[in-house]
Design a protein around this motif. Structure first.
Motif, mmCIF file in Angstrom:
data_model
loop_
_atom_site.group_PDB
_atom_site.id
_atom_site.type_symbol
_atom_site.label_atom_id
_atom_site.label_comp_id
_atom_site.label_asym_id
_atom_site.label_seq_id
_atom_site.Cartn_x
_atom_site.Cartn_y
_atom_site.Cartn_z
ATOM 1 N N THR A 47 0.928 -1.202 -0.071
ATOM 2 C CA THR A 47 0.002 -0.083 -0.116
ATOM 3 C C THR A 47 0.700 1.334 0.074
ATOM 4 O O THR A 47 2.126 0.917 -0.023
ATOM 5 C CB THR A 47 -1.052 0.068 1.131
ATOM 6 N N ARG A 48 0.223 2.596 -0.250
ATOM 7 C CA ARG A 48 0.920 3.693 -0.123
ATOM 8 C C ARG A 48 1.761 3.834 1.331
ATOM 9 O O ARG A 48 2.678 4.282 1.459
ATOM 10 C CB ARG A 48 0.151 4.802 -0.292
ATOM 11 N N LYS A 49 1.039 3.429 2.327
ATOM 12 C CA LYS A 49 1.548 3.608 3.590
ATOM 13 C C LYS A 49 2.359 2.425 4.128
ATOM 14 O O LYS A 49 3.361 2.290 5.040
ATOM 15 C CB LYS A 49 0.400 3.618 4.722
ATOM 16 N N ALA A 50 2.656 1.255 3.577
ATOM 17 C CA ALA A 50 3.151 0.177 3.743
ATOM 18 C C ALA A 50 4.055 -0.715 2.567
ATOM 19 O O ALA A 50 3.225 -1.359 1.843
ATOM 20 C CB ALA A 50 2.280 -1.002 4.565
ATOM 21 N N GLY A 51 5.142 -0.347 2.398
ATOM 22 C CA GLY A 51 6.104 -1.093 1.270
ATOM 23 C C GLY A 51 6.047 -0.852 0.032
ATOM 24 O O GLY A 51 6.860 -0.931 -0.797
ATOM 25 N N ALA A 52 5.423 0.261 -0.486
ATOM 26 C CA ALA A 52 5.203 0.784 -1.768
ATOM 27 C C ALA A 52 6.280 2.005 -2.083
ATOM 28 O O ALA A 52 6.282 2.898 -1.230
ATOM 29 C CB ALA A 52 3.831 1.362 -2.301
ATOM 30 N N SER A 53 6.732 1.817 -3.197
ATOM 31 C CA SER A 53 7.627 2.866 -3.629
ATOM 32 C C SER A 53 7.045 3.321 -5.125
ATOM 33 O O SER A 53 6.529 2.820 -5.957
ATOM 34 C CB SER A 53 8.961 2.793 -3.913
ATOM 35 N N LEU A 54 6.963 4.970 -5.261
ATOM 36 C CA LEU A 54 6.325 5.374 -6.406
ATOM 37 C C LEU A 54 7.446 5.032 -7.739
ATOM 38 O O LEU A 54 8.842 5.256 -7.560
ATOM 39 C CB LEU A 54 6.318 6.990 -6.439
ATOM 40 N N LEU A 55 7.067 4.322 -8.747
ATOM 41 C CA LEU A 55 7.599 3.796 -9.842
ATOM 42 C C LEU A 55 7.668 4.810 -11.009
ATOM 43 O O LEU A 55 8.668 5.138 -11.639
ATOM 44 C CB LEU A 55 7.188 2.469 -10.259
ATOM 45 N N ALA A 56 6.494 5.578 -11.260
ATOM 46 C CA ALA A 56 6.468 6.419 -12.255
ATOM 47 C C ALA A 56 5.055 7.303 -12.112
ATOM 48 O O ALA A 56 4.252 6.883 -11.371
ATOM 49 C CB ALA A 56 6.367 5.605 -13.646
#
Length: 117
Positions: A47-56
């Motif tokens: 999720t945006r709050k857990a584990g995600a990084s913006l790819l594009a």
């Protein structure tokens, strides 16, 4: 605009040995749409709050992204954002599973796409 339901439809991932995998989604038709954010995770939760990084960050007329050939299992989701930079809720997860990898744990919504073998 109801940004909670801004991304509808299914994320689709396909691949070929020539081009790599491509993440594709349905276009958002809201009039003040500015574009899309594509996020990537290497594990769950994603999720945006857990584990995600913006790819594009993509423009409003772009509804696919070439992700190449990830060497490890990767999870992806997309959000839409408007001109005020308000972001929608996340789409369902799409999963890329490289050939020869053990199956990942089930994702919420159950979408799992693997490259052709």
């Amino acid at each position: 605009m109801n940004w909670v339901s801004a991304i509808t439809g299914v994320l689709v991932m396909w691949s070929s040995t020539a081009w790599g995998a491509t993440l594709t989604w349905d276009a958002n038709m809201e009039p003040n749409l500015a574009g899309y954010h594509v996020y990537r995770c290497s594990q769950l939760p994603c999720t945006r709050k857990a584990g995600a990084s913006l790819l594009a960050t993509l423009g409003k007329n772009e509804t696919s992204l070439d992700i190449g050939f990830p060497a490890e299992i990767q999870y992806y989701f997309v959000t839409a954002y408007n001109r005020g930079n308000h972001e929608s809720a996340a789409s369902n997860l799409a999963v890329f599973v490289p050939v020869g990898s053990p199956p990942p744990p089930p994702t919420p919504g159950g979408l799992r796409i693997a490259p052709p073998q």
